[in-house]
Design an enzyme around this catalytic site. Structure first.
Site, PDB file in Angstrom:
ATOM      1  N   ASP A  91       0.831  -1.208   0.000  1.00 15.32           N
ATOM      2  CA  ASP A  91       0.000   0.000   0.000  1.00 15.32           C
ATOM      3  C   ASP A  91       0.863   1.255   0.000  1.00 15.32           C
ATOM      4  O   ASP A  91       1.791   1.380   0.814  1.00 15.32           O
ATOM      5  CB  ASP A  91      -0.866   0.046   1.268  1.00 15.32           C
ATOM      6  N   GLU A 123      -5.535   3.718  -3.184  1.00 13.56           N
ATOM      7  CA  GLU A 123      -6.983   3.789  -2.968  1.00 13.56           C
ATOM      8  C   GLU A 123      -7.585   4.927  -3.795  1.00 13.56           C
ATOM      9  O   GLU A 123      -7.021   6.025  -3.855  1.00 13.56           O
ATOM     10  CB  GLU A 123      -7.277   4.045  -1.477  1.00 13.56           C
ATOM     11  N   GLU A 190     -13.737  -3.351  -1.575  1.00 11.38           N
ATOM     12  CA  GLU A 190     -13.921  -3.535  -0.133  1.00 11.38           C
ATOM     13  C   GLU A 190     -15.319  -3.120   0.295  1.00 11.38           C
ATOM     14  O   GLU A 190     -15.777  -2.012   0.023  1.00 11.38           O
ATOM     15  CB  GLU A 190     -12.859  -2.716   0.639  1.00 11.38           C
TER      16      GLU A 190
HETATM   17  O1  KIV Z   1      -4.556  -2.511   4.240  1.00 14.34           O
HETATM   18  C1  KIV Z   1      -5.211  -3.549   4.038  1.00 14.34           C
HETATM   19  O2  KIV Z   1      -5.102  -4.546   4.774  1.00 14.34           O
HETATM   20  C2  KIV Z   1      -6.148  -3.557   2.918  1.00 14.34           C
HETATM   21  C3  KIV Z   1      -7.070  -4.728   2.810  1.00 14.34           C
HETATM   22  C4  KIV Z   1      -8.166  -4.593   3.796  1.00 14.34           C
HETATM   23  C5  KIV Z   1      -7.573  -4.907   1.432  1.00 14.34           C
HETATM   24  O3  KIV Z   1      -6.151  -2.659   2.138  1.00 14.34           O
END
Ligand code: KIV
Length: 272
Positions: A91, A123, A190
């Protein structure tokens, strides 16, 4: 094993697309550290997500917002050292890509160079397309994330199901199509209605990976600490727990305390 033969066994974004085409479900779990990633990868998972949920699960923050790029790189490099097969996606944390494509590219490059990860996740839909384009054109695979996007929690106000109303549902379908068009290789959906997730999945040729989005998606993702029952106060409807490690670990710690206090540990065989 040489670097080349190790590479040959690795999951790739290309294989994920083939899995969608063949109707073979994709499995994804989070990991933030070496030991957990080692177990999950050896068990045969397709994709490991170094999620910014590390902010909640590892650091105890209420939201995903506080985690930094340096901290994500630390988690990602620990995971990368453990894996042989899984594709690792990381991420981009809050504040490292929104509204600034140059910064977005620089953040993605830091993750790829400093951790050795294979792709990044961002995102959002329309508002992040320029960043997606810029990162993809630098050769970095990008996974999208639509529906409940926890980095926008203060915009939503709650963690409830998203896109229940027609207008938001329509926007989400358009966002998914735009993300595909701008080069994303997969999209996390999600906490959206299962029917909508099915429509989105049918309307794009890249895989959808759901969490709380029903079964008509191309794959599923869970936070591994939830699956193992290490987190115990988080009980959304979509979560299936496969273990109750919170209880098991509590019992283990209490047994250890008892054994040390009673003098039972260490015994004769457990010393030099
Ligand atoms: O950060 C995370 O764990 C996520 C998942 C919930 C898809 O983005």
């Amino acid at each position: 094993m040489s670097a080349v033969s190790k590479q040959a066994k690795r999951m790739t974004t290309h294989v994920l697309k083939q899995m969608k085409e063949k109707g073979e479900k994709i499995t994804m779990l989070t990991a933030y550290d070496y030991s957990m990633a080692k177990i999950i990868d050896a068990a045969g998972i397709d994709v490991i997500l170094v999620g910014d949920s590390a902010s909640n699960v590892m650091a105890g923050h209420e939201t995903t917002l506080p985690i930094t790029l340096d901290q994500m790189i630390y988690h990602a490099s620990s995971v990368i050292r453990a894996i042989n097969k899984a594709l690792v996606v990381v991420d981009l944390p809050f504040g490292t890509y929104q509204g600034n494509t140059k910064k977005a590219l620089a953040s993605a490059i830091r993750i790829m160079k400093e951790s050795g990860a294979h792709s990044v996740k961002l995102e959002g839909g329309k508002s992040i397309l320029d960043s997606v384009t810029r990162i993809v054109s630098a050769g970095v695979p990008v996974m999208g994330h639509l529906g409940l996007t926890p980095q926008s929690i203060y915009n939503f106000g709650t963690y409830t199901v998203r896109a229940k109303e027609e207008e938001e549902a329509q926007r989400l379908i358009e966002d998914a199509q735009l993300l595909e068009k701008h080069g994303c290789y997969a999209i996390v959906l999600e906490k959206i209605p299962a029917k909508l997730a099915k429509v989105v999945t049918a309307s794009i040729s890249i895989p959808t990976i759901g969490i709380g989005a029903g079964g008509a998606v191309d794959g599923q993702v869970l936070v591994s600490h939830d699956l193992f029952g290490i987190t115990k106060d988080f009980n959304p409807r979509f979560l299936r727990r496969y273990m109750n490690l919170f209880e098991d670990m509590t019992n283990a710690v209490q047994s250890y305390i008892g054994d040390v206090k009673s003098g039972d540990f260490p015994n004769e065989k457990e010393q030099y």
